[in-house]
Design an enzyme around this catalytic site. Structure first.
Site, mmCIF file in Angstrom:
data_model
loop_
_atom_site.group_PDB
_atom_site.id
_atom_site.type_symbol
_atom_site.label_atom_id
_atom_site.label_comp_id
_atom_site.label_asym_id
_atom_site.label_seq_id
_atom_site.Cartn_x
_atom_site.Cartn_y
_atom_site.Cartn_z
ATOM 1 N N SER A 145 0.864 -1.185 0.000
ATOM 2 C CA SER A 145 0.000 0.000 0.000
ATOM 3 C C SER A 145 0.897 1.230 0.000
ATOM 4 O O SER A 145 2.094 1.145 0.275
ATOM 5 C CB SER A 145 -0.847 -0.017 1.282
ATOM 6 N N TYR A 158 -2.980 -0.757 10.100
ATOM 7 C CA TYR A 158 -2.866 -1.044 8.662
ATOM 8 C C TYR A 158 -1.481 -0.628 8.154
ATOM 9 O O TYR A 158 -0.794 -1.387 7.460
ATOM 10 C CB TYR A 158 -3.971 -0.279 7.942
#
Ligand code: NAP
Length: 262
Positions: A145, A158
């Site tokens: 990401s 995350y």
């Protein structure tokens, strides 16, 4: 030229491939000739995935197992090996996000995100890599990401997981590249899927942020990410090792702009 991206004879497993980015990747790898296997935890979504493949004239092996559970992963991959052969291409795509400020986040919630987004790619990779070593060939794609390199309010778990996954990708490369296994990551920018649906609601300030920060001026589509996955799954990337390919419309290249500036 077509031969470079031809995956005929390859078995691909896309974890969490029932929807969004994973589904787009599975469909594209299938179109390139791979025998695609997809897992998830929801039977209805697995059925929907089967239909999506059927609509494209493709077959898919769907399996219900949780990527965080070593025993279930072992059972699921054994079934793949018995049905279609050992995994040549692994896409560690399954992921979750919890948007909670650090002080409000229970440790159990933090650990849950780390388990799915960081530990599970290790569990699944460890299960498939011995056969890749035997074959002296394999591809692993870890879904990283922008949060592999950035922090942001409310996404501490995350970002910790995805930052870890970037380094895990590099460490897997250090240990396994010599077996002709290419391990790379993809770092999607903001992609229109159910994961980001809450941020795309009408009038949500985050939508403005994405539109103004992303030089390409749009949200990404799952297919944008799938195209990069096809490259990393194919012979075309045989000397690409430990790389994170950001598919982000240029957002990481852009520090941002001042309101009113041209
Ligand atoms: P999504 O639409 O929410 O899909 C996530 C998939 O993961 C679903 O198929 C889900 O299936 C599966 N999954 C979640 N936990 C699982 C578990 N424990 N075991 C097995 N499967 C599990 O997400 P997406 O937006 O396509 O994202 C896919 C990947 O890209 C994720 O790793 C995400 O972090 C990453 N990513 C996305 C974006 C974005 O903008 N969308 C940006 C950067 C990175 P079930 O519902 O059946 O569990």
């Amino acid at each position: 030229m077509k031969d470079l991206f031809d995956l005929t004879g390859k078995v691909a497993l896309v974890t969490g491939g029932t929807q969004g980015i994973g589904l787009a990747i599975g469909l594209l790898l299938g179109k390139a000739g791979a025998r695609v296997c997809v897992n998830g935890r929801n039977d209805e979504k697995l059925q929907g995935c089967k239909e999506a493949f059927k609509n494209e004239g493709l077959d898919v092996l769907t399996l219900n197992f949780d990527v965080t559970d070593e025993h279930e992963v072992d059972k699921g991959i054994s079934l793949i090996e018995k049905s279609v052969g050992s995994v040549d291409i692994l896409v560690n795509n399954a992921g979750i996000i919890k948007r909670i400020p650090i002080l409000d986040m229970a440790i159990a919630e933090f650990k849950q995100v780390i388990d799915v987004d960081l530990v599970a790619p290790l569990i699944v990779s460890k299960r498939v890599v011995p056969k890749m070593i035997e074959k002296h060939s394999g591809k692993i794609i870890n879904m990283c990401s922008m949060m592999s390199v950035y922090g942001r309010n409310t996404v501490s778990a995350y970002a910790s997981a995805k930052g870890g996954l970037k380094l895990l990708t590099q460490n897997m490369t250090c240990e396994w590249a010599k077996y002709n296994i290419q391990i790379n990551g993809i770092g999607p920018g903001y992609i229109a899927t159910s994961l980001t649906a809450p941020l795309r609601e009408n009038g949500h300030p985050f939508n403005d942020l994405v539109m103004t920060r992303t030089p390409a001026g749009r949200w990404g589509e799952p297919e944008d990410v799938a195209n990069a996955a096809l490259f990393l799954a194919s012979k075309a990337s045989n000397f690409v090792n430990g790389h994170i390919l950001y598919v982000d419309g240029g957002i990481l290249a852009n520090f941002g702009y001042l309101k009113g500036e041209n």
